[in-house]
Write a protein that holds these residues in place. Structure first.
Motif, PDB file in Angstrom:
ATOM      1  N   ALA A 199     -11.448   2.865   1.224  1.00 14.26           N
ATOM      2  CA  ALA A 199     -12.798   3.306   0.863  1.00 14.26           C
ATOM      3  C   ALA A 199     -12.952   4.817   0.842  1.00 14.26           C
ATOM      4  O   ALA A 199     -13.875   5.329   0.197  1.00 14.26           O
ATOM      5  CB  ALA A 199     -13.806   2.693   1.836  1.00 14.26           C
ATOM      6  N   THR A 200     -12.070   5.559   1.519  1.00 14.28           N
ATOM      7  CA  THR A 200     -12.177   7.023   1.539  1.00 14.28           C
ATOM      8  C   THR A 200     -11.534   7.656   0.305  1.00 14.28           C
ATOM      9  O   THR A 200     -11.632   8.870   0.115  1.00 14.28           O
ATOM     10  CB  THR A 200     -11.522   7.601   2.802  1.00 14.28           C
ATOM     11  N   PHE A 201     -10.897   6.852  -0.528  1.00 10.30           N
ATOM     12  CA  PHE A 201     -10.277   7.347  -1.757  1.00 10.30           C
ATOM     13  C   PHE A 201     -11.185   7.048  -2.953  1.00 10.30           C
ATOM     14  O   PHE A 201     -12.032   6.150  -2.886  1.00 10.30           O
ATOM     15  CB  PHE A 201      -8.912   6.678  -1.979  1.00 10.30           C
ATOM     16  N   PRO A 202     -11.001   7.760  -4.056  1.00 10.42           N
ATOM     17  CA  PRO A 202     -11.766   7.434  -5.270  1.00 10.42           C
ATOM     18  C   PRO A 202     -11.533   5.987  -5.685  1.00 10.42           C
ATOM     19  O   PRO A 202     -10.470   5.406  -5.430  1.00 10.42           O
ATOM     20  CB  PRO A 202     -11.202   8.413  -6.311  1.00 10.42           C
ATOM     21  N   GLU A 203     -12.515   5.420  -6.367  1.00  9.62           N
ATOM     22  CA  GLU A 203     -12.484   3.994  -6.679  1.00  9.62           C
ATOM     23  C   GLU A 203     -11.313   3.610  -7.575  1.00  9.62           C
ATOM     24  O   GLU A 203     -10.752   2.519  -7.440  1.00  9.62           O
ATOM     25  CB  GLU A 203     -13.808   3.580  -7.333  1.00  9.62           C
ATOM     26  N   ASP A 204     -10.905   4.495  -8.491  1.00  9.34           N
ATOM     27  CA  ASP A 204      -9.796   4.131  -9.375  1.00  9.34           C
ATOM     28  C   ASP A 204      -8.481   4.051  -8.611  1.00  9.34           C
ATOM     29  O   ASP A 204      -7.624   3.203  -8.924  1.00  9.34           O
ATOM     30  CB  ASP A 204      -9.690   5.113 -10.543  1.00  9.34           C
ATOM     31  N   LEU A 205      -8.292   4.902  -7.571  1.00 15.74           N
ATOM     32  CA  LEU A 205      -7.089   4.820  -6.760  1.00 15.74           C
ATOM     33  C   LEU A 205      -7.118   3.570  -5.888  1.00 15.74           C
ATOM     34  O   LEU A 205      -6.079   2.929  -5.672  1.00 15.74           O
ATOM     35  CB  LEU A 205      -6.944   6.066  -5.886  1.00 15.74           C
ATOM     36  N   SER A 206      -8.300   3.229  -5.395  1.00 18.36           N
ATOM     37  CA  SER A 206      -8.451   1.990  -4.625  1.00 18.36           C
ATOM     38  C   SER A 206      -8.102   0.775  -5.477  1.00 18.36           C
ATOM     39  O   SER A 206      -7.417  -0.148  -5.014  1.00 18.36           O
ATOM     40  CB  SER A 206      -9.893   1.875  -4.107  1.00 18.36           C
ATOM     41  N   GLN A 207      -8.540   0.780  -6.724  1.00 13.20           N
ATOM     42  CA  GLN A 207      -8.246  -0.336  -7.623  1.00 13.20           C
ATOM     43  C   GLN A 207      -6.757  -0.416  -7.934  1.00 13.20           C
ATOM     44  O   GLN A 207      -6.170  -1.504  -8.010  1.00 13.20           O
ATOM     45  CB  GLN A 207      -9.046  -0.185  -8.924  1.00 13.20           C
ATOM     46  N   TYR A 208      -6.128   0.745  -8.117  1.00 12.74           N
ATOM     47  CA  TYR A 208      -4.678   0.771  -8.354  1.00 12.74           C
ATOM     48  C   TYR A 208      -3.941   0.146  -7.181  1.00 12.74           C
ATOM     49  O   TYR A 208      -3.006  -0.656  -7.370  1.00 12.74           O
ATOM     50  CB  TYR A 208      -4.210   2.213  -8.557  1.00 12.74           C
ATOM     51  N   ALA A 209      -4.348   0.492  -5.952  1.00 16.08           N
ATOM     52  CA  ALA A 209      -3.711  -0.067  -4.761  1.00 16.08           C
ATOM     53  C   ALA A 209      -3.909  -1.578  -4.701  1.00 16.08           C
ATOM     54  O   ALA A 209      -2.980  -2.324  -4.380  1.00 16.08           O
ATOM     55  CB  ALA A 209      -4.267   0.600  -3.511  1.00 16.08           C
ATOM     56  N   SER A 210      -5.112  -2.043  -5.006  1.00 19.83           N
ATOM     57  CA  SER A 210      -5.388  -3.485  -4.997  1.00 19.83           C
ATOM     58  C   SER A 210      -4.515  -4.221  -6.001  1.00 19.83           C
ATOM     59  O   SER A 210      -3.941  -5.277  -5.698  1.00 19.83           O
ATOM     60  CB  SER A 210      -6.867  -3.747  -5.306  1.00 19.83           C
ATOM     61  N   ASP A 211      -4.399  -3.667  -7.199  1.00 21.69           N
ATOM     62  CA  ASP A 211      -3.600  -4.307  -8.239  1.00 21.69           C
ATOM     63  C   ASP A 211      -2.132  -4.360  -7.846  1.00 21.69           C
ATOM     64  O   ASP A 211      -1.458  -5.385  -8.046  1.00 21.69           O
ATOM     65  CB  ASP A 211      -3.760  -3.564  -9.565  1.00 21.69           C
ATOM     66  N   TYR A 212      -1.633  -3.273  -7.281  1.00 27.00           N
ATOM     67  CA  TYR A 212      -0.215  -3.243  -6.899  1.00 27.00           C
ATOM     68  C   TYR A 212       0.063  -4.240  -5.777  1.00 27.00           C
ATOM     69  O   TYR A 212       1.054  -4.985  -5.827  1.00 27.00           O
ATOM     70  CB  TYR A 212       0.202  -1.838  -6.471  1.00 27.00           C
ATOM     71  N   LEU A 213      -0.799  -4.250  -4.755  1.00 30.29           N
ATOM     72  CA  LEU A 213      -0.596  -5.186  -3.654  1.00 30.29           C
ATOM     73  C   LEU A 213      -0.619  -6.630  -4.143  1.00 30.29           C
ATOM     74  O   LEU A 213       0.169  -7.469  -3.686  1.00 30.29           O
ATOM     75  CB  LEU A 213      -1.664  -4.968  -2.583  1.00 30.29           C
ATOM     76  N   SER A 214      -1.491  -6.924  -5.062  1.00 35.06           N
ATOM     77  CA  SER A 214      -1.550  -8.282  -5.617  1.00 35.06           C
ATOM     78  C   SER A 214      -0.253  -8.642  -6.323  1.00 35.06           C
ATOM     79  O   SER A 214       0.231  -9.776  -6.219  1.00 35.06           O
ATOM     80  CB  SER A 214      -2.730  -8.407  -6.579  1.00 35.06           C
ATOM     81  N   ARG A 215       0.337  -7.671  -7.021  1.00 34.54           N
ATOM     82  CA  ARG A 215       1.588  -7.941  -7.745  1.00 34.54           C
ATOM     83  C   ARG A 215       2.746  -8.236  -6.799  1.00 34.54           C
ATOM     84  O   ARG A 215       3.665  -8.975  -7.158  1.00 34.54           O
ATOM     85  CB  ARG A 215       1.944  -6.749  -8.642  1.00 34.54           C
ATOM     86  N   GLY A 259       2.422  -9.752  -3.933  1.00 41.01           N
ATOM     87  CA  GLY A 259       2.151 -10.945  -3.148  1.00 41.01           C
ATOM     88  C   GLY A 259       1.198 -10.803  -1.995  1.00 41.01           C
ATOM     89  O   GLY A 259       1.114 -11.702  -1.153  1.00 41.01           O
ATOM     90  N   VAL A 260       0.440  -9.717  -1.926  1.00 39.38           N
ATOM     91  CA  VAL A 260      -0.543  -9.544  -0.858  1.00 39.38           C
ATOM     92  C   VAL A 260      -1.901 -10.033  -1.348  1.00 39.38           C
ATOM     93  O   VAL A 260      -2.409  -9.569  -2.376  1.00 39.38           O
ATOM     94  CB  VAL A 260      -0.653  -8.070  -0.416  1.00 39.38           C
ATOM     95  N   ALA A 261      -2.479 -10.992  -0.632  1.00 40.89           N
ATOM     96  CA  ALA A 261      -3.820 -11.472  -0.955  1.00 40.89           C
ATOM     97  C   ALA A 261      -4.844 -10.590  -0.248  1.00 40.89           C
ATOM     98  O   ALA A 261      -4.709 -10.306   0.949  1.00 40.89           O
ATOM     99  CB  ALA A 261      -3.979 -12.918  -0.512  1.00 40.89           C
ATOM    100  N   ILE A 262      -5.849 -10.146  -0.960  1.00 42.25           N
ATOM    101  CA  ILE A 262      -6.856  -9.227  -0.408  1.00 42.25           C
ATOM    102  C   ILE A 262      -8.208  -9.919  -0.369  1.00 42.25           C
ATOM    103  O   ILE A 262      -8.636 -10.517  -1.365  1.00 42.25           O
ATOM    104  CB  ILE A 262      -6.953  -7.944  -1.258  1.00 42.25           C
TER     105      ILE A 262
END
Length: 421
Positions: A215-231, A233-236
Motif C-alpha cells: 500500500a505504500t507503493f504507487p498503485e501500478d507497482l502494487s498491481q505489478y506485484a500482484s500479477d507476478y505473485l499470481s503467476r 502460484g501465490v493466492a492473494i
C-alpha cells in the motif's frame, strides 16, 4: 605529574541498539575525543532486509550478521556492552540494565528498532513468527522444510494439503518477499527433490487486511506485484482481516484455513522507549522528536530509526526503512561530535530519499523513487546491488554476491538444513 582531579573527563555518548541507525551513529563518533558506549541485547548486528532469505534457505545466518565487537573494534573510543536496557533515568543521566547495572551518559541515543505488532494477540506469535531475528528466521525455515519432509511420507490427502499450505499474513514488503520466496522454494524442491509431491499440491496464501498489497507503493507497482505473485502460484486475499491464529491454521471470514506454517508481517510497533522515558508516544509507539532528533521532554536524549517519529520536509512521517535509520545515525553522530567538542548546536536533519524497493521474486522487483518508478528485471538487479552495498563489510558483500550468482545460475538453495528435533 598531573593530579587525578585535573584529568579532563571525556563526554560520554551511550547508544542503545546496534542496528542500522545505532551502528551508523557509533561509526560517525568513532576515533573522536568522545567516549562511546554501545549497548545491545544481542552480540551481533543483523541485516534484517535479507532475513527472509535465511527463512527460505537462500542464505545462512552468518551471511547477513556480524559480531558488533568486530564491526566497531577498530575504533579505540568505543566500548560494546551486551545487555538489555530496562529503564532510562533522564534526571540522573543513566540507563539501567536488566542485571541492575547503571551506565551514565552525557548524551543518550535510542536506536532500539521495532517489533511486530500482533494487535493485542501476543498468543499468535508462537504460531506465526515474524522476521526480526535469526532465531525467528531459522524457526520459519525449520517449519517449512519439516512440512515438506512430512508431506512426502503422508498418505492422507487432507493432511498433506495442510502440510503444503503456508499462510503469510500482511501484504507489505516483508510479506510479499516471503510469499514469493516460499512459492519459488517449494516449487523448486517439489520439481527436483521430492518424489511423491506435485506442484499443484503447494499452496501459498498472502493475506492483507487492506484493499491492496504494498500500500505504500504507487498503485501500478502494487498491481505489478500482484500479477507476478499470481503467476508463480501465490493466492492473494485483500480486505481480509485475520480473526485467529492457532497451531492448526488461520481463521478468516469465520472459517479455519488449515496450514502448517504461518508467517507474520502485518505491522510493526516501536520498542518500549517511550515507556522508559515516561513520555507520550507518537503513532506506532514511536518517540516524537524535534528536527535535530532530540526527544521532546527528555533533555540530552535523542532517538532515530524505527524508534523515532519524524517528518520529512513534505510534512509526511518518514518510513521505517534502513536508509532512514542510516542517514539519521550518521547525521546524529556528526552533530553530537560537533556539539560536545565544539559547542555547536545540532542542525535539523534532512532526509534524502534514495527510493523505496521490494523484491517480488526471481527477476522481479519494484522501485519507487517518487518522481519515477522501475519494475521488472532491471529493478531486481538494482535491488540486488543496493542490498549488497548496504551489507556491513566487504567479506559479507562478496559472500552474498557469489551465493546469489550461483543460486541464479543453478536455482539451488544451499542452506536447506533442518536442526535436530
Amino acid at each position: 605529574m598531573q593530579n587525578q582531579s585535573e584529568v579532563v573527563k571525556r563526554p560520554r555518548v551511550v547508544i542503545v541498539g546496534a542496528g542500522f541507525g545505532g551502528l551508523a551513529c557509533a561509526q560517525a563518533l568513532g576515533n573522536t575525543a568522545i567516549e562511546v558506549v554501545v549497548i545491545d541485547r544481542r552480540n551481533h548486528n543483523l541485516f534484517q532486509p535479507l532475513l527472509y532469505q535465511v527463512a527460505t534457505a537462500a542464505l545462512s545466518p552468518a551471511d547477513i550478521s556480524e559480531p558488533i565487537r568486530r564491526t566497531l573494534g577498530r575504533y579505540h573510543n568505543i566500548r560494546v556492552v551486551m545487555g538489555e536496557v530496562v529503564a532510562v533515568h533522564p534526571a540522573t543521566g543513566c540507563v539501567e540494565l536488566k542485571d541492575g547495572e547503571e551506565i551514565a551518559y552525557d548524551r543518550l541515543v535510542l536506536a532500539t528498532g521495532s517489533d511486530y505488532n500482533y494487535f493485542g494477540h501476543e498468543e499468535w506469535r508462537k504460531h506465526a513468527p515474524g522476521l526480526k531475528s535469526i532465531h525467528e528466521a531459522r524457526d520459519i525455515r525449520q517449519r517449512l522444510l519439516l512440512a515438506f519432509e512430512k508431506a512426502e511420507r503422508c498418505e492422507d490427502e487432507e493432511e498433506k494439503r495442510r502440510l503444503l499450505t503456508t499462510v503469510v499474513i500482511g501484504g507489505g514488503p516483508t510479506g510479499v518477499e516471503m510469499a514469493g520466496a516460499i512459492s519459488e522454494l517449494g516449487r523448486f524442491m517439489i520439481g527436483r527433490d521430492f518424489r511423491t509431491l506435485k506442484e499443484d499440491q503447494l499452496h501459498v496464501l498472502l493475506i492483507e487486511a487492506g484493499p491492496r498489497i504494498l500500500a505504500t507503493f504507487p498503485e501500478d507497482l502494487s498491481q505489478y506485484a500482484s500479477d507476478y505473485l499470481s503467476r508463480i502460484g501465490v493466492a492473494i486475499r485483500v480486505n481480509t482481516p485475520v480473526e485467529d491464529v492457532t497451531a492448526e491454521g488461520v481463521q478468516i471470514g469465520g472459517t479455519l484455513l488449515p496450514a502448517s506454517c504461518m508467517v507474520w508481517g502485518a505491522g510493526v510497533k516501536a520498542s518500549p522507549a517511550a515507556t522508559w522515558l515516561q513520555v507520550e508516544a507518537g503513532p506506532g509507539g514511536r518517540l516524537p522528536v524535534a528536527a535535530d532528533l532530540s526527544v521532546k521532554g527528555a533533555a540530552g536524549v535523542y532517538a532515530l530509526g524505527d524508534t523515532a517519529f519524524t517528518r520529512g520536509e513534505d510534512g509526511q512521517p518518514l518510513p521505517a526503512l534502513a536508509q532512514v535509520a542510516k542517514q539519521q545515525g550518521k547525521f546524529l553522530g556528526m552533530a553530537l561530535a560537533a556539539n560536545l567538542l565544539l559547542g555547536e548546536a545540532p542542525p535539523a536533519f534532512r532526509f534524502q530519499n534514495r527510493g523505496n524497493t521490494a523484491v517480488i521474486g526471481r527477476n522481479a522487483a519494484i522501485f519507487d523513487f517518487g518522481s519515477w518508478q522501475l519494475k521488472g528485471r532491471l529493478a531486481w538487479m538494482l535491488w540486488a546491488i543496493v542490498h549488497v552495498y548496504l551489507l556491513v563489510n566487504f567479506e559479507k558483500r562478496l559472500l552474498v554476491s557469489v551465493q546469489w550468482i550461483w543460486r541464479y545460475a543453478t536455482r539451488q538453495r544451499g542452506a536447506r538444513l533442518i536442526d535436530e528435533t
